[in-house]
Design a protein around this motif. Sequence first.
Motif, PDB file in Angstrom:
ATOM      1  N   LEU A 260       0.668  -1.420  -0.153  1.00 17.27           N
ATOM      2  CA  LEU A 260       0.467  -0.178  -0.083  1.00 17.27           C
ATOM      3  C   LEU A 260       0.204   0.801   0.233  1.00 17.27           C
ATOM      4  CD1 LEU A 260      -3.181   1.003  -0.431  1.00 17.27           C
ATOM      5  CD2 LEU A 260      -2.668   0.865   2.817  1.00 17.27           C
ATOM      6  N   ASP A 261       2.195   1.491   0.619  1.00 19.21           N
ATOM      7  CA  ASP A 261       3.397   2.240   0.848  1.00 19.21           C
ATOM      8  C   ASP A 261       3.231   2.422  -0.419  1.00 19.21           C
ATOM      9  OD1 ASP A 261       2.232   2.535   3.281  1.00 19.21           O
ATOM     10  OD2 ASP A 261       4.446   1.054   4.331  1.00 19.21           O
ATOM     11  N   ALA A 262       3.938   1.660  -1.341  1.00 19.57           N
ATOM     12  CA  ALA A 262       4.314   2.099  -2.553  1.00 19.57           C
ATOM     13  C   ALA A 262       3.363   2.321  -3.824  1.00 19.57           C
ATOM     14  CB  ALA A 262       4.649   0.403  -3.513  1.00 19.57           C
ATOM     15  N   GLN A 263       1.828   2.096  -3.038  1.00 20.17           N
ATOM     16  CA  GLN A 263       1.453   3.746  -3.877  1.00 20.17           C
ATOM     17  C   GLN A 263       1.390   5.051  -3.560  1.00 20.17           C
ATOM     18  OE1 GLN A 263      -3.118   0.422  -4.479  1.00 20.17           O
ATOM     19  NE2 GLN A 263      -3.467   2.698  -4.561  1.00 20.17           N
ATOM     20  N   SER A 264       1.543   4.734  -2.667  1.00 16.86           N
ATOM     21  CA  SER A 264       1.755   6.533  -2.383  1.00 16.86           C
ATOM     22  C   SER A 264       1.820   7.205  -3.034  1.00 16.86           C
ATOM     23  CB  SER A 264       2.731   6.476  -1.385  1.00 16.86           C
ATOM     24  OG  SER A 264       2.475   8.117  -0.060  1.00 16.86           O
ATOM     25  N   GLY A 265       1.348   9.070  -3.188  1.00 11.45           N
ATOM     26  CA  GLY A 265       2.045   9.435  -4.667  1.00 11.45           C
ATOM     27  C   GLY A 265       1.548   9.377  -5.193  1.00 11.45           C
ATOM     28  N   ARG A 266       1.115   8.527  -5.872  1.00  7.94           N
ATOM     29  CA  ARG A 266       0.560   7.478  -7.646  1.00  7.94           C
ATOM     30  C   ARG A 266      -0.887   7.457  -8.017  1.00  7.94           C
ATOM     31  NH1 ARG A 266      -0.058   2.767  -8.996  1.00  7.94           N
ATOM     32  NH2 ARG A 266       0.490   1.236  -7.797  1.00  7.94           N
ATOM     33  N   PRO A 267      -1.185   8.063  -9.019  1.00 11.20           N
ATOM     34  CA  PRO A 267      -2.394   8.174  -8.688  1.00 11.20           C
ATOM     35  C   PRO A 267      -3.244   6.204  -9.276  1.00 11.20           C
ATOM     36  CG  PRO A 267      -1.795   9.268 -10.703  1.00 11.20           C
ATOM     37  CD  PRO A 267      -0.795   9.191 -10.280  1.00 11.20           C
ATOM     38  N   VAL A 268      -4.263   5.717  -9.379  1.00 13.55           N
ATOM     39  CA  VAL A 268      -4.858   5.074  -9.794  1.00 13.55           C
ATOM     40  C   VAL A 268      -5.484   4.876 -10.843  1.00 13.55           C
ATOM     41  CG1 VAL A 268      -6.671   2.760  -8.990  1.00 13.55           C
ATOM     42  CG2 VAL A 268      -4.871   3.936  -6.984  1.00 13.55           C
ATOM     43  N   VAL A 269      -4.878   3.983 -12.516  1.00 12.84           N
ATOM     44  CA  VAL A 269      -5.477   4.824 -13.335  1.00 12.84           C
ATOM     45  C   VAL A 269      -6.546   3.688 -14.019  1.00 12.84           C
ATOM     46  CG1 VAL A 269      -5.038   4.150 -15.164  1.00 12.84           C
ATOM     47  CG2 VAL A 269      -3.593   6.018 -13.930  1.00 12.84           C
ATOM     48  N   LEU A 270      -7.965   3.371 -14.382  1.00 11.68           N
ATOM     49  CA  LEU A 270      -8.728   2.751 -14.670  1.00 11.68           C
ATOM     50  C   LEU A 270      -8.943   2.531 -15.761  1.00 11.68           C
ATOM     51  CD1 LEU A 270     -11.992   3.529 -12.072  1.00 11.68           C
ATOM     52  CD2 LEU A 270      -9.474   1.543 -12.027  1.00 11.68           C
ATOM     53  N   GLN A 271      -8.753   1.789 -16.919  1.00  9.79           N
ATOM     54  CA  GLN A 271      -8.510   1.871 -18.748  1.00  9.79           C
ATOM     55  C   GLN A 271      -9.776   0.772 -18.849  1.00  9.79           C
ATOM     56  OE1 GLN A 271      -5.217   3.474 -19.743  1.00  9.79           O
ATOM     57  NE2 GLN A 271      -6.466   4.476 -21.588  1.00  9.79           N
ATOM     58  N   ARG A 272     -10.277   1.171 -20.195  1.00  8.95           N
ATOM     59  CA  ARG A 272     -11.180   0.605 -21.208  1.00  8.95           C
ATOM     60  C   ARG A 272     -11.415   1.583 -21.689  1.00  8.95           C
ATOM     61  NH1 ARG A 272     -15.648  -3.773 -20.723  1.00  8.95           N
ATOM     62  NH2 ARG A 272     -15.018  -3.946 -18.017  1.00  8.95           N
ATOM     63  N   GLY A 273     -10.479   0.735 -23.103  1.00  7.57           N
ATOM     64  CA  GLY A 273     -10.499   1.148 -24.745  1.00  7.57           C
ATOM     65  C   GLY A 273      -9.840   2.458 -24.775  1.00  7.57           C
ATOM     66  N   ASP A 274     -10.685   3.495 -24.760  1.00  4.68           N
ATOM     67  CA  ASP A 274     -10.412   4.766 -25.286  1.00  4.68           C
ATOM     68  C   ASP A 274     -10.459   5.097 -23.753  1.00  4.68           C
ATOM     69  OD1 ASP A 274      -9.197   4.437 -27.359  1.00  4.68           O
ATOM     70  OD2 ASP A 274     -11.110   5.576 -28.542  1.00  4.68           O
ATOM     71  N   LEU A 275     -11.150   4.681 -22.785  1.00  8.92           N
ATOM     72  CA  LEU A 275     -11.573   5.597 -21.560  1.00  8.92           C
ATOM     73  C   LEU A 275     -10.817   5.451 -20.636  1.00  8.92           C
ATOM     74  CD1 LEU A 275     -15.359   4.827 -21.110  1.00  8.92           C
ATOM     75  CD2 LEU A 275     -14.194   7.325 -22.011  1.00  8.92           C
ATOM     76  N   ARG A 276     -10.124   6.498 -19.965  1.00  6.10           N
ATOM     77  CA  ARG A 276      -9.297   6.826 -19.090  1.00  6.10           C
ATOM     78  C   ARG A 276      -9.926   7.347 -17.682  1.00  6.10           C
ATOM     79  NH1 ARG A 276      -4.673   8.946 -17.435  1.00  6.10           N
ATOM     80  NH2 ARG A 276      -2.502   7.808 -16.971  1.00  6.10           N
ATOM     81  N   VAL A 277      -9.661   6.852 -16.367  1.00  2.00           N
ATOM     82  CA  VAL A 277      -9.418   7.903 -15.331  1.00  2.00           C
ATOM     83  C   VAL A 277      -8.911   7.530 -14.533  1.00  2.00           C
ATOM     84  CG1 VAL A 277     -11.446   7.831 -13.319  1.00  2.00           C
ATOM     85  CG2 VAL A 277     -12.093   7.053 -15.769  1.00  2.00           C
TER      86      VAL A 277
END
Length: 336
Positions: A73-90
């Motif tokens: 979990l610490d390694a996730q710190s500071g970076r966004p979580v990226v969700l991607q499906r086809g061209d959609l990216r959140v």
Amino acid sequence: MTTTITLRPGADAAGVRARLAALGLWVAPCVGRGGDTVAFTAAASSQAVPAHVLVDVPGVADVLAPASPHPRLDAQSGRPVVLQRGDLRVAIGGGLAPVLAAGPCSAESPEQVHRIAALAAAAGARLLRGGAYKPRTSPYAFDGHGPVALGWLREAADAHGLLLVTEVLSEADAEAVADAADLLQVGSRNMQNFALLRAIGRTGRPVLLKRGMAASLAELRASAEHLLVAGAADVVLCERGILGADPETRNTLDLGGAALLIHVDGLPVIVDPSHAAGRRDLVVPLSRAALAVGASGLLIEVHDEPGAALSDGPQALLPAGLDQVAALFAARGVAR
Ligand code: PEP
Ligand code: MN
């Protein structure tokens, strides 16, 4: 977690203490056999100060901290979580603009899901929310349409350019939900259902982990680590209210806890004012507060006919309320 700051022999302990206090660290002295101060331990409520800053304080010899119980979990710190499906990216968190997830509590019919997905998209939502499997307090309450509703949700999300977040209620459903959804929700009641966390983690997908209504932040982080150890791609945390002293506001929305997770831990946190308040009239003000605190996103329940909703009607925003939430995002300069 206690940090111990050891002093160089002969260091000016009072001077070091003053420097540490100026950095926001509240410390207790540890004395050696001779009775002199040889180290300080930092109180748990101290500000988080990086070890390299502490080591640079004149008179400090070393900084000792216990190994983290949640290195992934610490390694996730500071970076966004990226969700991607086809061209959609959140992208969620990492200091990026907040994201709106909106939709009904339950997926009630294909038409209802489509209508509300259209409202969500028009309000600038990036994700559709909605349950196919519903955890209900009463065994007589509607508990979701199951697999068929996953299809309705997926189709509605695709039709309106949204990604989909929906709850996994049992180990047996994890794969089916992973096939349909972009973000797999763990409900508050299941935050410490470790067998379920493992099954969800094994899908390798990103997870929205809701805080248990009586769970500490340490327990929330530990459950996130369970998911990551089992194989989850990433974890987004969700503050949805914890047991408080007064039933009028149902659960107490812990924005202090959310702020700590966001600003100290550097983790993505979506705030759910709908389940916290349990009543529609508080959802917009709490949304405003959550965005002010720096929430990575909001999870909002919406219904166009809440009186007929199969679950959570009293807290569902009407379309006009959703417009008010959309205005909060617009006021922060978040593009649709
Ligand atoms: C939900 O999001 O519909 C839900 C049941 O939330 P919670 O687990 O926070 O009660
Ligand atoms: Mn609900």
